[in-house]
Design an enzyme around this catalytic site. Structure first.
Site, short mmCIF file in Angstrom:
data_model
loop_
_atom_site.label_atom_id
_atom_site.label_comp_id
_atom_site.label_asym_id
_atom_site.label_seq_id
_atom_site.Cartn_x
_atom_site.Cartn_y
_atom_site.Cartn_z
N HIS A 9 19.30 43.17 19.66
CA HIS A 9 20.00 42.12 20.40
C HIS A 9 19.85 40.76 19.71
O HIS A 9 18.72 40.28 19.55
CB HIS A 9 19.42 42.08 21.82
CG HIS A 9 20.04 41.07 22.71
ND1 HIS A 9 19.31 40.11 23.36
CD2 HIS A 9 21.33 40.87 23.07
CE1 HIS A 9 20.11 39.37 24.09
NE2 HIS A 9 21.34 39.81 23.94
N ASP A 231 15.50 43.29 22.33
CA ASP A 231 15.01 42.24 21.42
C ASP A 231 13.92 42.79 20.50
O ASP A 231 13.48 42.10 19.59
CB ASP A 231 14.41 41.08 22.23
CG ASP A 231 15.43 40.39 23.13
OD1 ASP A 231 16.64 40.51 22.86
OD2 ASP A 231 15.02 39.73 24.11
O1 G3P Z 1 25.90 42.21 24.47
C1 G3P Z 1 24.81 42.26 25.31
C2 G3P Z 1 24.23 40.88 25.58
O2 G3P Z 1 24.13 40.24 24.36
C3 G3P Z 1 25.04 40.06 26.51
O3 G3P Z 1 24.35 38.95 26.98
O4 G3P Z 1 23.79 36.58 27.07
O5 G3P Z 1 22.58 38.02 25.51
O6 G3P Z 1 24.92 37.42 25.08
P1 G3P Z 1 23.90 37.70 26.11
CA CA Z 2 25.39 38.68 23.20
#
Ligand code: G3P
Ligand code: CA
Length: 248
Positions: A9, A231
């Site tokens: 992520h 993460d």
């Molecule tokens: O794509 C999953 C996640 O990245 C969505 O939330 O806020 O981390 O971009 P965010």
């Molecule tokens: Ca994202």
């Protein structure tokens, strides 16, 4: 062997500055199947890889991404706030990440961050770049802006897409049905066994975000999701491999 796709992520966000090349390199080193990243449009129409609409939280400068040219954005240090050992890390452009990824087989989930600013032409620009790199079969386009996913599906039906959900609407199955073939990317907290099964029955790949605790990762492995965002890719890979061994 494991049969769940582990996406780092914003790169390996838990260990490296998010959405930077060092975070993506760490994801690769960890053995992640894919990386997830976020894109915004700059003042001069370039695709910048950064999560927020502003550069305040993650860099040494401030203001909206849309008010900076790509060259000006390069003045910002995107590493030092995470740790001084990452000083001089830059905000990458999507084309730079694609170029770097050409030496890998990583899947790339490009999140179109157009749920706050519409960024006219964002879908076209990202798709043009994907085609330029012949990455049609290794990119997943996702967004909280479901209209943007409709546009992307229309322009490039050959590229996989996915719908992001923060909270889950009661009619989520109807929403999924209107975007044929799209993956289902819900928040971890919203996901249950029943919801997973319903989405999979509709033919959707289920890939929740963001699972960092061991207990959460194991919960998702037990649900049988197709992918997950974390993460800490090294942790998720270790758990997924162990989980799979236990099944064999
Ligand atoms: O794509 C999953 C996640 O990245 C969505 O939330 O806020 O981390 O971009 P965010
Ligand atoms: Ca994202």
């Amino acid at each position: 062997m494991k049969n769940v796709c582990i996406f780092a992520h914003r790169g390996s966000k838990g260990t490296h500055p998010e959405n930077t090349l060092s975070a993506f390199e760490e994801a690769l080193r960890s053995g992640a199947d894919g990386i997830e990243l976020d894109v915004h449009l700059t003042k001069d129409g370039e695709l910048a890889v950064i999560h927020d609409e502003t550069i305040d939280r993650t860099t040494t400068l401030s203001g909206y991404v849309k008010d900076y040219t790509a060259e000006e954005l390069k003045m910002a240090d995107a590493g030092v706030k995470f740790s001084p050992s990452f000083k001089n890390e830059k905000i990458p452009l999507l084309k730079e990440v694609f170029q770097w990824a050409s030496g890998t087989s990583l899947i790339i989930n490009v999140e179109l961050k157009n749920d706050k600013f519409p960024y006219a032409g964002l879908e076209e620009k990202v798709i043009e770049l994907i085609r330029g790199y012949s990455y049609e079969k290794r990119v997943i386009l996702s967004s909280f802006n479901h209209e943007s996913i409709s546009i992307a599906q229309k322009i490039a039906p050959e590229i996989e897409s996915a719908l992001l959900f923060e909270g889950l609407p009661v009619n989520f199955e109807e929403v999924l049905k209107t975007k044929q073939g799209a993956g289902f990317h819900p928040a971890l907290a919203a996901l249950t066994k029943e919801i997973t099964a319903k989405a999979q029955t509709l033919g959707c790949k289920v890939r929740p975000y963001t699972a960092n605790l061991e207990s959460d990762i194991i919960y998702l492995l037990e649900l049988g999701v197709e992918g997950l965002f974390t993460d800490f890719p090294a942790r998720a890979i270790r758990l997924a491999s162990k989980f799979q061994e236990g099944k064999n």
